[in-house]
Motif scaffolding. Structure first.
Motif, mmCIF file in Angstrom:
data_model
loop_
_atom_site.group_PDB
_atom_site.id
_atom_site.type_symbol
_atom_site.label_atom_id
_atom_site.label_comp_id
_atom_site.label_asym_id
_atom_site.label_seq_id
_atom_site.Cartn_x
_atom_site.Cartn_y
_atom_site.Cartn_z
ATOM 1 N N GLN A 81 0.798 -1.226 0.000
ATOM 2 C CA GLN A 81 0.000 0.000 0.000
ATOM 3 C C GLN A 81 0.834 1.282 0.000
ATOM 4 O O GLN A 81 0.518 2.249 -0.703
ATOM 5 C CB GLN A 81 -0.960 0.021 1.213
ATOM 6 C CG GLN A 81 -2.081 -0.977 1.109
ATOM 7 C CD GLN A 81 -1.735 -2.319 1.713
ATOM 8 O OE1 GLN A 81 -0.605 -2.537 2.161
ATOM 9 N NE2 GLN A 81 -2.686 -3.247 1.718
ATOM 10 N N GLY A 82 1.893 1.297 0.810
ATOM 11 C CA GLY A 82 2.686 2.523 0.912
ATOM 12 C C GLY A 82 3.217 2.991 -0.424
ATOM 13 O O GLY A 82 3.042 4.154 -0.811
ATOM 14 N N LYS A 83 3.870 2.101 -1.160
ATOM 15 C CA LYS A 83 4.445 2.472 -2.461
ATOM 16 C C LYS A 83 3.353 2.825 -3.469
ATOM 17 O O LYS A 83 3.481 3.795 -4.231
ATOM 18 C CB LYS A 83 5.296 1.325 -2.994
ATOM 19 C CG LYS A 83 6.035 1.662 -4.285
ATOM 20 C CD LYS A 83 6.951 0.533 -4.718
ATOM 21 C CE LYS A 83 7.814 0.938 -5.908
ATOM 22 N NZ LYS A 83 7.072 1.507 -7.033
ATOM 23 N N ALA A 84 2.255 2.055 -3.455
ATOM 24 C CA ALA A 84 1.175 2.315 -4.411
ATOM 25 C C ALA A 84 0.579 3.702 -4.209
ATOM 26 O O ALA A 84 0.340 4.435 -5.179
ATOM 27 C CB ALA A 84 0.085 1.251 -4.265
ATOM 28 N N PHE A 85 0.369 4.093 -2.977
ATOM 29 C CA PHE A 85 -0.209 5.416 -2.704
ATOM 30 C C PHE A 85 0.792 6.527 -3.003
ATOM 31 O O PHE A 85 0.425 7.594 -3.514
ATOM 32 C CB PHE A 85 -0.676 5.504 -1.251
ATOM 33 C CG PHE A 85 -1.912 4.695 -0.957
ATOM 34 C CD1 PHE A 85 -2.988 4.693 -1.843
ATOM 35 C CD2 PHE A 85 -2.018 3.944 0.199
ATOM 36 C CE1 PHE A 85 -4.136 3.958 -1.582
ATOM 37 C CE2 PHE A 85 -3.157 3.203 0.475
ATOM 38 C CZ PHE A 85 -4.225 3.206 -0.421
ATOM 39 N N LYS A 86 2.057 6.297 -2.693
ATOM 40 C CA LYS A 86 3.070 7.320 -2.988
ATOM 41 C C LYS A 86 3.160 7.578 -4.494
ATOM 42 O O LYS A 86 3.257 8.728 -4.942
ATOM 43 C CB LYS A 86 4.436 6.880 -2.449
ATOM 44 C CG LYS A 86 5.540 7.909 -2.744
ATOM 45 C CD LYS A 86 6.926 7.306 -2.604
ATOM 46 C CE LYS A 86 7.970 8.289 -3.136
ATOM 47 N NZ LYS A 86 9.317 7.713 -3.195
ATOM 48 N N ASP A 87 3.136 6.506 -5.288
ATOM 49 C CA ASP A 87 3.282 6.633 -6.737
ATOM 50 C C ASP A 87 2.058 7.257 -7.399
ATOM 51 O O ASP A 87 2.192 7.936 -8.425
ATOM 52 C CB ASP A 87 3.544 5.255 -7.364
ATOM 53 C CG ASP A 87 4.902 4.696 -6.970
ATOM 54 O OD1 ASP A 87 5.749 5.483 -6.487
ATOM 55 O OD2 ASP A 87 5.111 3.467 -7.127
ATOM 56 N N ALA A 88 0.869 7.029 -6.825
ATOM 57 C CA ALA A 88 -0.360 7.415 -7.541
ATOM 58 C C ALA A 88 -1.085 8.623 -6.959
ATOM 59 O O ALA A 88 -1.943 9.197 -7.634
ATOM 60 C CB ALA A 88 -1.326 6.221 -7.561
ATOM 61 N N VAL A 89 -0.765 9.021 -5.732
ATOM 62 C CA VAL A 89 -1.530 10.093 -5.080
ATOM 63 C C VAL A 89 -0.647 11.320 -4.887
ATOM 64 O O VAL A 89 0.328 11.285 -4.120
ATOM 65 C CB VAL A 89 -2.081 9.624 -3.713
ATOM 66 C CG1 VAL A 89 -2.852 10.758 -3.040
ATOM 67 C CG2 VAL A 89 -2.981 8.398 -3.890
ATOM 68 N N PRO A 90 -0.961 12.427 -5.566
ATOM 69 C CA PRO A 90 -0.211 13.676 -5.359
ATOM 70 C C PRO A 90 -0.361 14.134 -3.903
ATOM 71 O O PRO A 90 -1.428 14.009 -3.316
ATOM 72 C CB PRO A 90 -0.886 14.662 -6.314
ATOM 73 C CG PRO A 90 -1.603 13.808 -7.308
ATOM 74 C CD PRO A 90 -2.017 12.582 -6.591
ATOM 75 N N GLY A 91 0.705 14.666 -3.361
ATOM 76 C CA GLY A 91 0.655 15.125 -1.971
ATOM 77 C C GLY A 91 1.333 14.160 -1.014
ATOM 78 O O GLY A 91 1.724 14.548 0.082
#
Length: 801
Positions: A81-91
């Motif tokens: 989850q951590g990497k997926a959210f970092k890559d796809a969610v601005p901010g």
């Protein structure tokens, strides 16, 4: 002017020694409690605040829904989850995952020393403010052969020398020690940190290399670690969470396609502010996060401390109002000589401040003396230096000022408003003040009554827990765990050798504490049901009674494959009525099972839970690593020493961590037991302060009625009748207080008992005992002064003017 006020205040305190002493002792006790509690609260609120980016860090948590639609909250997440959210969610600027090690040892000669290990991403040192005192901050975890250690570990293994480049041999559970190079040393982590570790390794060590195993670990339904996100301070958190929902929906949908059995499960990912994490009871902290607490605890303790302080302030108000009639002439003369109401108000507030200050000095020493006991009582790591920090001193000064105003303002206003002519003529009446005093006395003893009742109820509930028949044996049984990967090879030999010890009666083994799975009974799926893999001696060692059938035994071939034992609750809940339990069809993941024995229900869990269905099967896969040993009566120390020697022979590096079964059982009530002790302590302090106030008022009452007592004695009144006359007014107030306190205590204690499924009944006699105790304590307090006044020579009494 101030010097004059100070002189008058000191003269007043010295002249009225008894009242001054009662007030100082009461306020000292109240301030001591408040000071200790303020340390507790400030420690709880200061958790993790040393991290500079803490207000930009969020823990990734999730609201989950199972196949039956039941909703729950979880603080754990998985690898992806951590990497997926970092890559796809601005901010979202970065992420860091944490996972604790298990039984981690560091080799030192022929000894294995247990240390606290954490696996983390390299971003840990850029996101969190852990101070590097040796080595490279940016490169420390980039090499998987590197280890970061704490200053404490560095001194333990390398002394005063530099640790950089040195090698530590690290292994899990004492096997496969591997060399790691020290790349950085961190300053010891503060006690008020949720993240605690001695050793830090790259999280890559726990990510499987096998593609299939890695795919399983990277499932979005896997939850085995903590993930933290570093969010841009300008980002809108609500908007970030909405974008996260779209990303997670995409991955969860794919997971459901890959694993159809997960189709009814769902998860929603949210951001929990890092600073709020320590006190958030909804998302429990595990996998390396420590010192989890609950916002209710500082609130409850603050309310209790405030209550004790208010009771102390009531003493001050009551005694000051009572003494005010003795100062009417003084006030009249001052007003006649030009003193304004404002000047008198300042004078009386000054006296209040001086008295509070005099109480504050011993309060600091008492708090210092009681701090170790208070820390142990509340399970806190409170340090003496915290008592003298700028924050603590500021809080304490604020409390002193607040108490001075709270206790002194109302009496000061009343006395400043005295009319000078009536004051000098002695014509002042203070009926409204008497009513207010009585109301305050009632309030004090209402609180005392509630606390006494609560103490009785809590004590009886814990007596019930300690003495109720559990349905299995707990005394003289200790338990310990074997290294997970060595259970199959070690367990048979270890159990055999333990059973040969002269002080050992029986030995058995079981698997983890209450794992759960789902079964099908006659084609109908069960809820998640507890199960254990056991050896053939375990149920017998615990003396769990067999109702029907037989125990499991390796003599029967099917017992090692598919036969099971269940408890009564399993039969009641899942076996169709009228059906013979020994003939029902049970399957678990395609494996057919048969019930061969039914045991009586027993209280394996907390009394806060209903007894639930349980299934036992023989351990055939080397999972029963929790060894239970029944030892001889009154031989605990010698038996434990002999068990340690056998354990050391089989597991030379990993220190044994044993626990007696009774202690393990009572761990479930650790918080409740702690609050029971806090309640006992608070009740004692509150009652003592209330009695001190009553003692002071009784002294004053006897003093103002000295001539009346003398006349009554001359006319033939007995000591008993005079003592009764002086006591009855107070006793009326105590009875009124009891009548008010009973329903209040019943409401709150009934709410507390709702947490328990198995509990005592709140019978009428509990409140009767509480009322009698309050009355007895009050009478003992008042009767001393009453009897003393009644025994006074009437000639001396009549001479007083």
């Amino acid at each position: 002017m101030i010097r004059n006020y100070l002189k008058i205040a000191i003269r007043s305190l010295v002249k009225n020694k008894i009242y001054s002493l009662v007030n100082i002792v009461s306020l000292t006790l109240g301030l001591t409690v408040m000071l200790l509690v303020s340390l507790y609260v400030s420690d709880d609120l200061s958790f993790d605040r040393f991290h500079e980016k803490g207000n930009q860090i969020y823990r990734l948590v999730q609201n989950v829904k199972d196949a039956d639609g039941n909703e729950g909250k979880m603080g754990n997440t998985g690898l992806p989850q951590g990497k997926a959210f970092k890559d796809a969610v601005p901010g979202i600027k970065d992420f860091c995952r944490f996972k604790n090690g298990w039984n981690t040892l560091v080799q030192k000669g022929n000894e294995g020393i247990k240390e606290k290990l954490m696996y983390a991403d390299p971003s840990i040192l850029s996101m969190f403010s852990f101070e590097v005192i040796e080595g490279s901050k940016s490169q420390a975890l980039t090499d998987q052969n590197n280890v970061i250690i704490s200053q404490k570990v560095k001194e333990k293994y390398f002394g005063a020398e530099s640790a950089i480049g040195k090698v530590l041999n690290i292994g899990d559970e004492g096997s496969d020690f591997k060399p790691f190079v020290v790349a950085a040393v961190l300053k010891d982590i503060p006690q008020n940190s949720s993240i605690q570790f001695d050793l830090l390794l790259s999280i890559e060590h726990i990510i499987p290399k096998d593609p299939q195993q890695r795919a399983n670990q990277e499932s979005w339904y896997n939850a085995s670690l903590n993930t933290f996100l570093w969010v841009d301070e300008k980002a809108n958190i609500d908007l970030v969470e909405k974008k996260m929902a779209k990303v997670s929906e995409k991955y969860i949908t794919q997971s459901k396609k890959d694993s159809p059995h997960l189709s009814k499960y769902d998860a929603k990912f949210l951001l929990q502010p890092f600073y709020r994490m320590h006190l958030d009871p909804e998302y429990y902290a595990t996998n390396g996060l420590e010192y989890w607490s609950d916002i209710r605890y500082p609130k409850i303790l603050s309310a209790v401390a405030l209550l004790v302080l208010i009771i102390a302030c009531i003493n001050f108000i009551n005694l000051t109002l009572a003494r005010s009639l003795k100062r009417t002439k003084e006030i009249g003369i001052r007003k006649t000589n030009g003193s304004t109401n404002q000047q008198l108000l300042l004078q009386f507030l000054g006296e209040s401040f001086l008295l509070t200050f005099l109480a504050a000095i011993p309060a600091v020493f008492f708090a210092q003396a009681f701090l170790p006991s208070f820390s142990e009582l509340t399970n806190k790591h409170l340090e003496l230096r915290n008592l003298f920090s700028i924050q603590s001193i500021s809080i304490f000064v604020g409390i002193i000022i607040l108490v001075s105003v709270l206790a002194g303002f109302y009496p000061a206003i009343i006395m400043a408003r005295f009319q000078p002519i009536k004051s000098l003529k002695g014509q002042l009446k203070f009926s409204s003040g008497q009513t207010f005093r009585k109301a305050l006395i009632v309030f004090q003893f209402v609180m005392a009554g509630v606390l006494i009742t609560a103490t009785i109820v809590v004590s009886r509930q814990f007596d019930y827990i300690a003495n109720k028949e559990l349905g299995y044996k707990t005394n003289n049984i200790l338990r310990f765990w074997l290294p997970w990967e060595q259970i199959a090879t070690l367990s048979p030999k270890l159990k055999h050798e333990l059973s040969q010890l002269p002080l050992v009666k029986k030995v058995s083994a079981k698997s983890g504490d209450w794992n759960s799975t789902m079964y099908e009974v006659e084609g109908t799926k069960t809820e998640y049901t507890y199960y254990e893999h056991i050896d053939e001696n375990h149920l017998q060692l615990l003396q769990i009674p067999l109702l029907k059938g037989r125990y499991l035994s390796s003599k029967y071939a099917l017992d090692t494959v598919s036969n099971i034992i269940v408890n009564e609750s399993f039969v009641k809940k899942y076996v169709p009525k009228g059906k013979d339990p020994f003939t029902v069809k049970i399957t678990q993941q395609g494996t057919a099972m048969n019930i061969v024995g039914i045991v009586k229900d027993f209280h394996y869990a907390s009394f806060k839970e209903n007894i639930k269905p349980i299934v036992w099967g023989l351990d055939t896969r080397g999972q029963a690593g929790c060894i239970h040993v029944e030892i001889a009566d009154n031989q605990q120390q010698a038996a434990v020493e002999s068990i340690k020697k056998v354990y050391k022979k089989f597991v030379p590096y990993l220190p044994i961590e044993y626990q007696f079964l009774e202690d393990f059982r009572m761990e479930k009530y650790a918080d409740d037991l702690r609050w029971k002790q806090v309640l006992n302590f608070t009740s004692g302090i509150a009652i003592l302060i209330a009695c001190l106030g009553l003692f002071g008022l009784a002294t004053f009452s006897a003093e103002v009625r000295t001539k009346e007592i003398g006349i009554r004695k001359v006319l033939g009144a007995s000591v008993t009748s005079i003592a009764a006359m002086l006591s009855k007014d107070f006793l009326k107030l105590i009875i009124i207080a009891f009548i008010i306190s009973a329903p209040i205590a019943y409401y709150f204690m009934n709410q507390w008992l709702q947490d328990f499924v198995y509990k005592i009944e709140m019978k009428w006699w509990i409140f009767a005992v509480s009322g009698l105790l309050v009355c007895a304590i009050a009478l003992l307090t008042v009767s001393y002064q009453a009897i003393k006044a009644a025994l006074t020579n009437p000639v001396k009494s009549l001479k007083i003017e």
